[in-house]
Design a protein around this motif. Structure first.
Motif, PDB file in Angstrom:
ATOM      1  N   THR A 748       0.832  -1.211   0.000  1.00 42.54           N
ATOM      2  CA  THR A 748       0.000   0.000   0.000  1.00 42.54           C
ATOM      3  C   THR A 748       0.861   1.253   0.000  1.00 42.54           C
ATOM      4  OG1 THR A 748      -1.687  -1.222   1.242  1.00 42.54           O
ATOM      5  CG2 THR A 748      -1.896   1.170   1.177  1.00 42.54           C
ATOM      6  N   ALA A 749       1.935   1.238   0.781  1.00 46.09           N
ATOM      7  CA  ALA A 749       2.808   2.410   0.841  1.00 46.09           C
ATOM      8  C   ALA A 749       3.458   2.697  -0.507  1.00 46.09           C
ATOM      9  CB  ALA A 749       3.883   2.196   1.907  1.00 46.09           C
ATOM     10  N   GLN A 750       3.693   1.675  -1.321  1.00 43.94           N
ATOM     11  CA  GLN A 750       4.311   1.874  -2.626  1.00 43.94           C
ATOM     12  C   GLN A 750       3.350   2.496  -3.638  1.00 43.94           C
ATOM     13  OE1 GLN A 750       5.859  -1.937  -3.789  1.00 43.94           O
ATOM     14  NE2 GLN A 750       7.580  -1.843  -2.363  1.00 43.94           N
ATOM     15  N   ARG A 751       2.099   2.664  -3.258  1.00 37.68           N
ATOM     16  CA  ARG A 751       1.113   3.252  -4.155  1.00 37.68           C
ATOM     17  C   ARG A 751       0.920   4.754  -3.897  1.00 37.68           C
ATOM     18  NH1 ARG A 751      -4.012  -0.675  -4.012  1.00 37.68           N
ATOM     19  NH2 ARG A 751      -4.661   0.754  -5.693  1.00 37.68           N
ATOM     20  N   ARG A 752       1.883   5.358  -3.227  1.00 38.61           N
ATOM     21  CA  ARG A 752       1.749   6.786  -2.945  1.00 38.61           C
ATOM     22  C   ARG A 752       1.643   7.607  -4.220  1.00 38.61           C
ATOM     23  NH1 ARG A 752       6.831   7.523   0.885  1.00 38.61           N
ATOM     24  NH2 ARG A 752       7.617   6.120  -0.744  1.00 38.61           N
ATOM     25  N   THR A 753       2.402   7.220  -5.244  1.00 36.75           N
ATOM     26  CA  THR A 753       2.345   7.952  -6.517  1.00 36.75           C
ATOM     27  C   THR A 753       0.948   7.836  -7.130  1.00 36.75           C
ATOM     28  OG1 THR A 753       4.679   7.466  -6.879  1.00 36.75           O
ATOM     29  CG2 THR A 753       3.397   8.190  -8.786  1.00 36.75           C
ATOM     30  N   GLU A 754       0.409   6.615  -7.113  1.00 37.54           N
ATOM     31  CA  GLU A 754      -0.927   6.405  -7.660  1.00 37.54           C
ATOM     32  C   GLU A 754      -1.964   7.237  -6.908  1.00 37.54           C
ATOM     33  OE1 GLU A 754      -4.226   2.803  -7.630  1.00 37.54           O
ATOM     34  OE2 GLU A 754      -2.088   2.298  -7.502  1.00 37.54           O
ATOM     35  N   ILE A 755      -1.862   7.257  -5.586  1.00 39.24           N
ATOM     36  CA  ILE A 755      -2.809   8.020  -4.777  1.00 39.24           C
ATOM     37  C   ILE A 755      -2.668   9.513  -5.048  1.00 39.24           C
ATOM     38  CG2 ILE A 755      -3.378   8.665  -2.398  1.00 39.24           C
ATOM     39  CD1 ILE A 755      -2.665   5.770  -1.609  1.00 39.24           C
ATOM     40  N   ALA A 756      -1.424   9.981  -5.154  1.00 34.92           N
ATOM     41  CA  ALA A 756      -1.201  11.404  -5.435  1.00 34.92           C
ATOM     42  C   ALA A 756      -1.750  11.775  -6.801  1.00 34.92           C
ATOM     43  CB  ALA A 756       0.294  11.712  -5.343  1.00 34.92           C
ATOM     44  N   ALA A 757      -1.550  10.916  -7.820  1.00 39.92           N
ATOM     45  CA  ALA A 757      -2.051  11.207  -9.166  1.00 39.92           C
ATOM     46  C   ALA A 757      -3.580  11.259  -9.183  1.00 39.92           C
ATOM     47  CB  ALA A 757      -1.545  10.155 -10.149  1.00 39.92           C
ATOM     48  N   LEU A 758      -4.226  10.357  -8.457  1.00 39.29           N
ATOM     49  CA  LEU A 758      -5.682  10.377  -8.392  1.00 39.29           C
ATOM     50  C   LEU A 758      -6.192  11.669  -7.750  1.00 39.29           C
ATOM     51  CD1 LEU A 758      -6.451   6.680  -7.326  1.00 39.29           C
ATOM     52  CD2 LEU A 758      -7.081   7.766  -9.485  1.00 39.29           C
ATOM     53  N   ARG A 759      -5.509  12.119  -6.747  1.00 41.56           N
ATOM     54  CA  ARG A 759      -5.942  13.364  -6.099  1.00 41.56           C
ATOM     55  C   ARG A 759      -5.761  14.554  -7.034  1.00 41.56           C
ATOM     56  NH1 ARG A 759      -3.471  14.010  -0.275  1.00 41.56           N
ATOM     57  NH2 ARG A 759      -4.946  15.766  -0.304  1.00 41.56           N
ATOM     58  N   LEU A 760      -4.704  14.553  -7.844  1.00 41.73           N
ATOM     59  CA  LEU A 760      -4.459  15.680  -8.751  1.00 41.73           C
ATOM     60  C   LEU A 760      -5.498  15.755  -9.867  1.00 41.73           C
ATOM     61  CD1 LEU A 760      -0.564  15.659  -9.081  1.00 41.73           C
ATOM     62  CD2 LEU A 760      -1.989  17.363  -7.933  1.00 41.73           C
ATOM     63  N   VAL A 761      -6.113  14.626 -10.231  1.00 39.54           N
ATOM     64  CA  VAL A 761      -7.138  14.653 -11.286  1.00 39.54           C
ATOM     65  C   VAL A 761      -8.536  14.826 -10.725  1.00 39.54           C
ATOM     66  CG1 VAL A 761      -5.730  13.277 -12.850  1.00 39.54           C
ATOM     67  CG2 VAL A 761      -7.336  12.132 -11.319  1.00 39.54           C
ATOM     68  N   GLY A 762      -8.626  15.107  -9.384  1.00 40.06           N
ATOM     69  CA  GLY A 762      -9.914  15.459  -8.813  1.00 40.06           C
ATOM     70  C   GLY A 762     -10.556  14.430  -7.908  1.00 40.06           C
ATOM     71  N   THR A 763      -9.929  13.304  -7.699  1.00 36.89           N
ATOM     72  CA  THR A 763     -10.490  12.302  -6.799  1.00 36.89           C
ATOM     73  C   THR A 763     -10.344  12.784  -5.361  1.00 36.89           C
ATOM     74  OG1 THR A 763      -9.729  10.596  -8.328  1.00 36.89           O
ATOM     75  CG2 THR A 763     -10.487   9.865  -6.175  1.00 36.89           C
ATOM     76  N   THR A 764     -11.419  12.709  -4.604  1.00 37.81           N
ATOM     77  CA  THR A 764     -11.375  13.199  -3.225  1.00 37.81           C
ATOM     78  C   THR A 764     -10.753  12.147  -2.314  1.00 37.81           C
ATOM     79  OG1 THR A 764     -13.533  12.297  -2.657  1.00 37.81           O
ATOM     80  CG2 THR A 764     -13.486  14.504  -3.648  1.00 37.81           C
ATOM     81  N   PRO A 765     -10.200  12.576  -1.173  1.00 40.01           N
ATOM     82  CA  PRO A 765      -9.680  11.597  -0.206  1.00 40.01           C
ATOM     83  C   PRO A 765     -10.724  10.560   0.201  1.00 40.01           C
ATOM     84  CG  PRO A 765      -8.920  13.786   0.346  1.00 40.01           C
ATOM     85  CD  PRO A 765      -9.904  13.957  -0.769  1.00 40.01           C
ATOM     86  N   ARG A 766     -11.983  11.004   0.313  1.00 37.44           N
ATOM     87  CA  ARG A 766     -13.031  10.063   0.715  1.00 37.44           C
ATOM     88  C   ARG A 766     -13.210   8.980  -0.352  1.00 37.44           C
ATOM     89  NH1 ARG A 766     -19.174  11.767   2.601  1.00 37.44           N
ATOM     90  NH2 ARG A 766     -19.877   9.641   3.110  1.00 37.44           N
ATOM     91  N   GLN A 767     -13.166   9.376  -1.633  1.00 33.06           N
ATOM     92  CA  GLN A 767     -13.289   8.391  -2.706  1.00 33.06           C
ATOM     93  C   GLN A 767     -12.093   7.431  -2.727  1.00 33.06           C
ATOM     94  OE1 GLN A 767     -13.826  11.242  -5.910  1.00 33.06           O
ATOM     95  NE2 GLN A 767     -15.937  10.510  -6.241  1.00 33.06           N
ATOM     96  N   ILE A 768     -10.890   7.985  -2.470  1.00 24.20           N
ATOM     97  CA  ILE A 768      -9.705   7.117  -2.442  1.00 24.20           C
ATOM     98  C   ILE A 768      -9.816   6.105  -1.313  1.00 24.20           C
ATOM     99  CG2 ILE A 768      -7.217   7.097  -2.023  1.00 24.20           C
ATOM    100  CD1 ILE A 768      -7.059   9.740  -3.543  1.00 24.20           C
ATOM    101  N   LEU A 769     -10.254   6.557  -0.134  1.00 29.23           N
ATOM    102  CA  LEU A 769     -10.442   5.622   0.981  1.00 29.23           C
ATOM    103  C   LEU A 769     -11.481   4.561   0.633  1.00 29.23           C
ATOM    104  CD1 LEU A 769     -10.347   7.871   4.185  1.00 29.23           C
ATOM    105  CD2 LEU A 769      -8.831   5.951   3.643  1.00 29.23           C
ATOM    106  N   ALA A 770     -12.552   4.990  -0.007  1.00 27.29           N
ATOM    107  CA  ALA A 770     -13.576   4.012  -0.389  1.00 27.29           C
ATOM    108  C   ALA A 770     -13.012   3.002  -1.384  1.00 27.29           C
ATOM    109  CB  ALA A 770     -14.784   4.740  -0.979  1.00 27.29           C
ATOM    110  N   MET A 771     -12.208   3.501  -2.357  1.00 27.68           N
ATOM    111  CA  MET A 771     -11.600   2.594  -3.330  1.00 27.68           C
ATOM    112  C   MET A 771     -10.696   1.581  -2.630  1.00 27.68           C
ATOM    113  SD  MET A 771      -8.811   3.491  -6.275  1.00 27.68           S
ATOM    114  CE  MET A 771      -7.541   3.714  -5.020  1.00 27.68           C
ATOM    115  N   MET A 772      -9.858   2.061  -1.724  1.00 28.94           N
ATOM    116  CA  MET A 772      -8.928   1.163  -1.044  1.00 28.94           C
ATOM    117  C   MET A 772      -9.661   0.164  -0.157  1.00 28.94           C
ATOM    118  SD  MET A 772      -6.021   2.039  -2.252  1.00 28.94           S
ATOM    119  CE  MET A 772      -4.788   1.346  -1.181  1.00 28.94           C
ATOM    120  N   ARG A 773     -10.759   0.622   0.452  1.00 31.53           N
ATOM    121  CA  ARG A 773     -11.534  -0.303   1.287  1.00 31.53           C
ATOM    122  C   ARG A 773     -12.165  -1.402   0.442  1.00 31.53           C
ATOM    123  NH1 ARG A 773     -14.318   4.608   4.708  1.00 31.53           N
ATOM    124  NH2 ARG A 773     -12.575   4.959   6.151  1.00 31.53           N
ATOM    125  N   ARG A 774     -12.624  -1.018  -0.754  1.00 36.38           N
ATOM    126  CA  ARG A 774     -13.192  -2.048  -1.634  1.00 36.38           C
ATOM    127  C   ARG A 774     -12.108  -3.020  -2.091  1.00 36.38           C
ATOM    128  NH1 ARG A 774     -16.513   2.105  -1.626  1.00 36.38           N
ATOM    129  NH2 ARG A 774     -18.697   1.925  -2.259  1.00 36.38           N
TER     130      ARG A 774
END
Length: 849
Positions: A748-774
């Motif tokens: 999970t820690a190695q996906r920091r780049t992926e998480i940062a890129a998703l946030r830059l294109v407009g994905t909210t932290p709540r959506q990212i958490l929901a994605m990771m939980r799924r």
């Protein structure tokens, strides 16, 4: 190369932490196994009551099969008594003592037996045995009459008092205490030598099976004759007994001669280490390889760039192996130290459960640490090179292009090998159908783990296929987190399978290992319960065996329908396997023809009424696999090393509960340590009057105890091996969960780049958490489904073979507990690193990557 490896490792601390934890736990487990194995081979008991003997001559208490490790023999083998005089005449010998041990116990004024110290089965000795004690201090005089004894200083009676003594099954008699003996391990009851020989049936003029023998001969040498006298005497003794099969021991080896059962305890350590070794090495190799796979996958871009600037494939693999070895070296030191500590705790568990003598120490040497170092470093080197193999072999441009993604097509070779391994595990699972033995059942857990390894190999292809099928079935308008989670499953099948595989292995390991133990225990209990017609058993543990006349008295109790004596021992069965000689140690029950009224072994051929003379009954499993049908003759080595040929007079079905072989009383006579019956099985008419009569008989007779034969529902009757195996499950499960958790955190820690890129294109932290939980839910569901699927076939076949229905026996809470553990592990190890990554601004996250 080493400098570059250290620089790379410094930038991947989080990922390499998973490798360090895997290596640390694996090193601890391998070291523990090595310490147990070395202790089984080299550990020695203190000399105990032989501390004053310089040289000891005893029978060999081991059977030596061709091309295999020795098998310990638990019953005391004897030495000819005439040897004592011959050895006493050797130059340098000041005392030669023929030591004997037989059942003896003190009785207080109220009737119950009072422990005289030590093992009551061998607490009686002749007075001359005190010469073999180290620094013995005697208060009083030696017993000389037929009704005089000496006792240990801690026994309680004083010199001049009269005590009641039960000796070798005889009725309690009065003896006058003439001396107290104060020395290490001096507990026991000491009779005049002639009296002791008569009570034990060892006098030269007797007619018993052990007449004219002693247990061992202890020699004391002249200390004033100069250095090396002991060795010269020992050499002279060896020359004297050459060709007789007797052993001459000195120094630290004297402890082995005190009690024959010690050798069987050491053999158990070797067997335990052998059975643990396979499981531990499989799991450790799997976990270490998985952790390294995640780590190297996170460094593919770095390795690809090195290929682009001219690094050769061999240099890439060496670099990956070098950094992994550096991390492993750091973790090995505390891992090995923890292994030695864990071995000590495990020995305490074995001693508490009565599996090992409390006095048997562990052998702590450097060999386990060295073996652990070689095995772990080899595993790390091989795993790291395999993980970096694809990147190192690709052209530089393709390696850089693929460094941000995964291979589009999983390796066909890897997938095929994984599927073949799973099919092979299914075939291996059929063994319990063919062999209803503990050895056959042990294959179940091995088959489950092999199937889990196959899943890890074929996992990427299976996960990719499942992900593509799930994405195709998505409805329009599905929530963005769900779509992203399933898209990641399809696109990053290798990463996902890398965490699903270990979790599935944890599920498989817990279910197969635990339910194998509980199923075998249930089948054994069912055999014993169904086959035991007697409702009660009488024992006399404080007396070393049942006193003479007990059976006659029991049969006279109103309401008693039948009573029969029983003993347990160990035999070595010699047979041929594939044309080669083989031998196997096995527990054996000693019964007479009257036992058919108190036990039902499920006889299918012959009858227990023929169990007289040199005859045996064998289980149907043994008869089938060893060609020992009705009327055949088999070769056995009894518990004291005596070789016998016996005729099979009965074949029975309930071998799991009663063992593979039953000896006749005549065949075993004179070949057990005490010669006394261990228990009496009693069948009554079921009335309370019969039970009251048995309790009254036990109250009137010294040392007798009455107990029911029904198995204890609380599990107190479970053999010690069950608790040992369950403790092993807990330890290995803890190691698996810790390693899996670290691996998930690192992934999970190695996906920091992926998480940062998703946030830059407009994905909210709540959506990212929901994605990771799924994604965590997918991981947990896939691991549980795969683990249950891989466990189902082995456990179904185990249940069919042992219980007659296609499901195992075990606690109902086990599966929910496993599911809750898997879900909690997947959720926490994804949720926490994700929240930490979300605290970092996206731009900073991309810059750090």
């Amino acid at each position: 190369m080493l400098h570059l490896a250290l620089r790379m490792a410094a930038h991947r601390v989080t990922a390499l932490l998973a490798v360090a934890c895997a290596v640390l736990g694996g090193a601890a487990l391998i070291t523990t196994t090595g310490v147990l194995a070395e202790s089984g081979l080299r550990s020695q008991l203190p000399p105990g009551r032989l501390g004053g003997a310089d040289v000891v001559v005893a029978a060999d208490q081991e059977f030596h099969p061709s091309g295999d490790l020795p098998v310990a023999l638990p019953e005391r083998a004897t030495v000819p008594g005439r040897l004592v005089e011959r050895l006493a005449a050797l130059p340098g010998v000041t005392d030669a003592v023929g030591d004997i041990g037989f059942p003896a116990a003190l009785v207080d004024g109220r009737g119950p037996a009072v422990p005289a110290g030590g093992d009551p089965r061998t607490a009686g000795h002749g007075w001359s045995s005190t010469k073999l004690l180290a620094d013995a201090r005697v208060t009083g005089r030696a017993p000389s009459g037929a009704h005089e004894v000496a006792v240990g200083a801690g026994a309680g009676p004083a010199v001049g008092e009269t005590v009641e003594v039960v000796a070798n099954g005889r009725p309690a008699a009065s003896y006058r205490v003439t001396a107290l003996v104060d020395a290490p391990d001096a507990d026991g009851v000491y009779f005049a030598d002639a009296t002791a020989a008569g009570l034990a049936g060892r006098d030269a003029g007797g007619a018993g099976p052990r007449a004219g023998t002693v247990d061992l001969v202890g020699l004391r040498v002249d200390e004033g004759a100069g250095d090396g006298t002991g060795e010269r005497v020992a050499d002279a003794v060896r020359a004297e007994v050459a060709g007789t099969g007797l052993k001459v021991v000195t120094g630290a080896d004297r402890g082995d001669a005190v009690a024959p059962g010690v050798g069987s305890a050491r053999s158990l350590l070797i067997l335990l280490a052998g059975s643990l070794g396979g499981i531990v090495l499989l799991i450790t190799g799997f976990v270490v390889a998985g952790a390294l796979g995640v780590t190297i996958a996170g460094q593919r871009r770095d390795l690809a760039l090195m290929r682009a600037v001219g690094a050769t494939p061999r240099q890439i693999r060496r670099l990956a192996a070098a950094q992994s070895t550096v991390v492993a070296a750091v973790a090995l030191v505390p891992g090995v130290a923890a292994g030695y500590l864990l071995a000590g705790r495990f020995r305490e568990l074995l001693a508490d459960r009565g599996v090992l003598p409390a006095e048997l120490p562990l052998t702590v040497g450097p060999l386990p640490a060295l073996a652990t170092l070689l095995l772990v470093v080899a595993a790390v080197q091989l795993s790291a090179r395999c993980a970096a193999w694809r990147t190192s072999r690709m052209p530089a441009t393709e390696a850089v292009a693929e460094s941000r993604s995964e291979p589009r097509t999983p390796s066909r070779t890897r997938t095929g090998a994984g599927l073949l391994l799973m099919l092979g595990a299914c075939a291996l699972s059929a063994v319990p159908l063919l062999s209803r033995t503990a050895l056959g059942a042990s294959v179940t857990s091995i088959a489950g783990i092999l199937a889990a390894i196959g899943l890890a190999m074929a996992g990427p292809a299976l996960v990719r296929g499942a992900g593509e099928a799930a994405v195709r079935r998505l409805r329009p308008g599905v929530a963005a987190p769900t779509w992203l989670a399933l898209a990641n499953v399809r696109a990053y099948a290798l990463r996902l399978s890398g965490v699903v595989g270990p979790l599935a292995m944890g599920v498989v390991f817990v279910l197969t290992y635990t339910l194998t133990q509980t199923t075998v225990l249930a089948a054994t209990s069912d055999d014993t319960r169904t086959g035991t017609l007697a409702q009660y058993e009488l024992t006399a543990p404080a007396l070393g065996g049942l006193p003479d006349g007990t059976l006659t008295a029991v049969r006279e109790v109103p309401g008693v329908r039948a009573a029969a004596a029983a003993q347990s021992t160990t035999v070595v069965w010699e047979y041929e396997e594939l044309g080669e000689p083989a031998a196997e140690s096995a527990p054996a029950t000693i019964l007479g023809p009257d036992a058919r009224d108190v036990v039902d072994l499920g006889v299918t051929d012959g009858g227990l009424d023929r169990l007289t003379g040199a005859t045996v009954a064998v289980s149907a499993e043994a008869a089938r696999t060893r060609g020992a049908g009705l009327g055949e003759r088999i070769r056995l080595v009894l518990g004291d090393g005596a070789r016998v040929d016996a005729r099979v007079v009965a074949v029975y079905d309930r071998g799991l509960g009663f063992g593979p072989v039953v000896l006749s009383r005549e065949l075993a006579a004179g070949h057990t340590t005490t010669g006394l019956d261990q228990r009496a099985l009693v069948r009554t008419d079921g009335t309370s009057a019969a039970e009251a009569g048995l309790n009254a008989l036990a109250a009137d007779r010294t040392g007798l105890a009455v107990a029911g034969t029904a198995p204890d529902a609380a599990g107190a009757d479970a053999p010690p091996e069950v608790w040992i195996n369950l403790a092993l499950v807990v330890v290995l499960l803890g190691y698996l969960l810790l390693s899996i958790a670290n691996k998930l955190v690192a992934a999970t820690a190695q996906r920091r780049t992926e998480i940062a890129a998703l946030r830059l294109v407009g994905t909210t932290p709540r959506q990212i958490l929901a994605m990771m939980r799924r994604e965590a839910a997918v991981v947990a569901a896939a691991a549980l489904a795969a683990g249950l699927a891989l466990s189902a076939v082995p456990l179904a076949l185990l249940g069919q073979g042992f219980l007659g229905h296609p499901w195992p026996a075990g606690p109902a809470w086990l599966l929910p507990a496993v599911a809750a553990t898997v879900v909690a592990t997947a959720y926490l190890t994804v949720e926490l690193p994700t929240r930490h990554a979300l605290r970092t601004p996206p731009a900073d996250g991309l810059r750090a990557a």
